[in-house]
Design an enzyme around this catalytic site. Structure first.
Site, PDB file in Angstrom:
ATOM      1  N   MET A 101       0.840  -1.201   0.000  1.00  0.00           N
ATOM      2  CA  MET A 101       0.000   0.000   0.000  1.00  0.00           C
ATOM      3  C   MET A 101       0.877   1.253   0.000  1.00  0.00           C
ATOM      4  SD  MET A 101      -3.407  -0.976   2.082  1.00  0.00           S
ATOM      5  CE  MET A 101      -2.811  -0.648   3.728  1.00  0.00           C
ATOM      6  N   GLY A 102       2.145   1.112  -0.369  1.00  0.00           N
ATOM      7  CA  GLY A 102       3.029   2.278  -0.418  1.00  0.00           C
ATOM      8  C   GLY A 102       3.505   2.692   0.963  1.00  0.00           C
TER       9      GLY A 102
ATOM     10  N   HIS B 211       9.085  -3.549   3.448  1.00  0.00           N
ATOM     11  CA  HIS B 211       8.825  -3.701   2.010  1.00  0.00           C
ATOM     12  C   HIS B 211      10.125  -4.005   1.269  1.00  0.00           C
ATOM     13  CE1 HIS B 211       5.538  -0.783   3.261  1.00  0.00           C
ATOM     14  NE2 HIS B 211       4.838  -1.800   2.781  1.00  0.00           N
TER      15      HIS B 211
ATOM     16  N   GLN C 160      -3.092 -12.378   7.579  1.00  0.00           N
ATOM     17  CA  GLN C 160      -3.201 -12.094   6.146  1.00  0.00           C
ATOM     18  C   GLN C 160      -2.468 -13.173   5.336  1.00  0.00           C
ATOM     19  OE1 GLN C 160      -2.937  -8.078   4.253  1.00  0.00           O
ATOM     20  NE2 GLN C 160      -0.807  -8.654   3.928  1.00  0.00           N
TER      21      GLN C 160
ATOM     22  N   SER D 104       4.101   1.206   8.287  1.00  0.00           N
ATOM     23  CA  SER D 104       3.745   2.535   7.770  1.00  0.00           C
ATOM     24  C   SER D 104       2.980   3.324   8.825  1.00  0.00           C
ATOM     25  CB  SER D 104       2.890   2.403   6.513  1.00  0.00           C
ATOM     26  OG  SER D 104       3.525   1.560   5.579  1.00  0.00           O
TER      27      SER D 104
HETATM   28  P1  AMP Z   1       1.435  -2.909   3.514  1.00  0.00           P
HETATM   29  O1  AMP Z   1       1.996  -1.921   2.545  1.00  0.00           O
HETATM   30  O2  AMP Z   1       1.432  -2.451   4.930  1.00  0.00           O
HETATM   31  O3  AMP Z   1       0.104  -3.483   3.058  1.00  0.00           O
HETATM   32  O4  AMP Z   1       2.443  -4.123   3.506  1.00  0.00           O
HETATM   33  C1  AMP Z   1       2.815  -4.741   2.297  1.00  0.00           C
HETATM   34  C2  AMP Z   1       3.537  -6.025   2.613  1.00  0.00           C
HETATM   35  O5  AMP Z   1       4.701  -5.733   3.389  1.00  0.00           O
HETATM   36  C3  AMP Z   1       2.683  -7.001   3.434  1.00  0.00           C
HETATM   37  O6  AMP Z   1       2.891  -8.324   2.942  1.00  0.00           O
HETATM   38  C4  AMP Z   1       3.234  -6.831   4.813  1.00  0.00           C
HETATM   39  O7  AMP Z   1       3.094  -7.983   5.622  1.00  0.00           O
HETATM   40  C5  AMP Z   1       4.690  -6.562   4.528  1.00  0.00           C
HETATM   41  N1  AMP Z   1       5.300  -5.874   5.679  1.00  0.00           N
HETATM   42  C6  AMP Z   1       4.867  -4.745   6.299  1.00  0.00           C
HETATM   43  N2  AMP Z   1       5.636  -4.457   7.367  1.00  0.00           N
HETATM   44  C7  AMP Z   1       6.577  -5.431   7.431  1.00  0.00           C
HETATM   45  C8  AMP Z   1       7.655  -5.716   8.326  1.00  0.00           C
HETATM   46  N3  AMP Z   1       7.946  -4.927   9.362  1.00  0.00           N
HETATM   47  N4  AMP Z   1       8.400  -6.815   8.081  1.00  0.00           N
HETATM   48  C9  AMP Z   1       8.123  -7.634   7.042  1.00  0.00           C
HETATM   49  N5  AMP Z   1       7.124  -7.416   6.165  1.00  0.00           N
HETATM   50  C10 AMP Z   1       6.360  -6.345   6.358  1.00  0.00           C
END
Ligand code: AMP
Length: 269
Positions: free
Chosen positions: A19-20, A26, A142, A175
């Site tokens: 989601m940026g 990421h 998820q 984020s």
């Molecule tokens: P989001 O942009 O928050 O939807 O996250 C996109 C992807 O990045 C998802 O698969 C999250 O689980 C992963 N993600 C977010 N934060 C972390 C983190 N601290 N460590 C590992 N993966 C992450």
């Protein structure tokens, strides 16, 4: 996106849905995708379907120029950034429902959330047709929902799960950490602290799920700025208790944070 990936028929493709507001979490997914595939596609889409009424859709950070700059410095072959009207024209009404694993905990606390996640992930898999798709263990439930849907819909896509990236002091990178004031940022350490304590208890022989759970609640409750949404020990694939995956959702004032840890393993750092 479809036309582009059709040109790439002879190459393997890794998809990283985001989601940026890109950060080190990421980045780790993108690096893993780059190591395991010929080509990497990163999608950026703040998916309105997975936000409930009263959640943070409007204020969710969208630093798009900064995100693109980070991606330009990495081995990324395409960035897919559909608009909301492209993904969900007014006529669109189809939703993907995954069933039992999506109904508890995060699913119960955020009604419609996993239906929104499953619908957008299905659309992204159709658009990009990757060999592998990369998700973070940070969003443990998820991961379980996406694995279920990828198998049940015969996608043939391998779902790759990457470990949680944490700050040096233990806070899981997110984020949403950008919402925290300095005092709240300090209070947010109660999440990782409670997971560390549970892992230490397990390592010293504690196997009683009730006592592990009680200790996690005790550590979380000791933080005055925090309020527990849920904190449970579950099986990592069904999300039913009992199990050794500790999953937490805690509000630090107005900011809702999640974290998790497999307590049979040492807590990192
Ligand atoms: P989001 O942009 O928050 O939807 O996250 C996109 C992807 O990045 C998802 O698969 C999250 O689980 C992963 N993600 C977010 N934060 C972390 C983190 N601290 N460590 C590992 N993966 C992450």
């Amino acid at each position: 996106m479809r036309a582009k990936v059709q040109e790439w028929a002879e190459y393997s493709i890794g998809l990283v849905p985001t989601m940026g507001a890109l950060h080190a979490g990421h980045r780790s997914l993108i690096e893993r995708a780059d190591a395991e595939n010929d080509l990497v596609v990163v999608s950026i889409f703040v998916n309105p379907l997975q936000f409930g009424p009263g959640e943070d859709l409007a204020r969710y950070p969208r630093p798009i120029e900064k995100d693109l700059e980070m991606l330009r410095g990495m081995d990324v072959d395409a960035v897919y950034m559909p608009g909301v009207e492209d993904m969900y024209p007014e006529s669109a009404s189809t939703r993907v429902m995954v069933g039992s694993v999506s109904e508890l905990l995060e699913g119960a606390s955020r009604p419609g959330h996993f239906e929104g996640v499953a619908t957008v992930v299905t659309k992204l898999l159709w658009a990009v047709d990757p060999d592998r798709a990369y998700f973070g263990q940070k969003d443990a439930q998820q991961v379980a929902v996406v694995k279920r849907l990828a198998a049940d819909l015969d996608t043939g896509v391998e779902i790759v799960v990457c470990p949680i990236v944490r700050e040096a002091d233990g806070l899981a990178v997110s984020s949403r950490n950008a919402y925290l004031s300095p005092a709240e940022r300090a209070a947010a350490l109660s999440l990782s602290r409670s997971l560390r304590v549970a892992a230490e208890m397990y390592a010293s022989g504690e196997r009683d799920a009730g006592r592990l759970r009680a200790r996690i609640h005790e550590v979380l409750t000791a933080e005055p700025l925090g309020s527990i949404d849920y904190a449970e020990l579950v099986d990592p694939s069904t999300f039913q208790p009992p199990g050794t995956l500790a999953v937490l959702a805690v509000k630090i004032e107005k900011t809702r944070l999640i974290d998790n840890h497999e307590v049979s393993k040492p807590f990192p750092g």
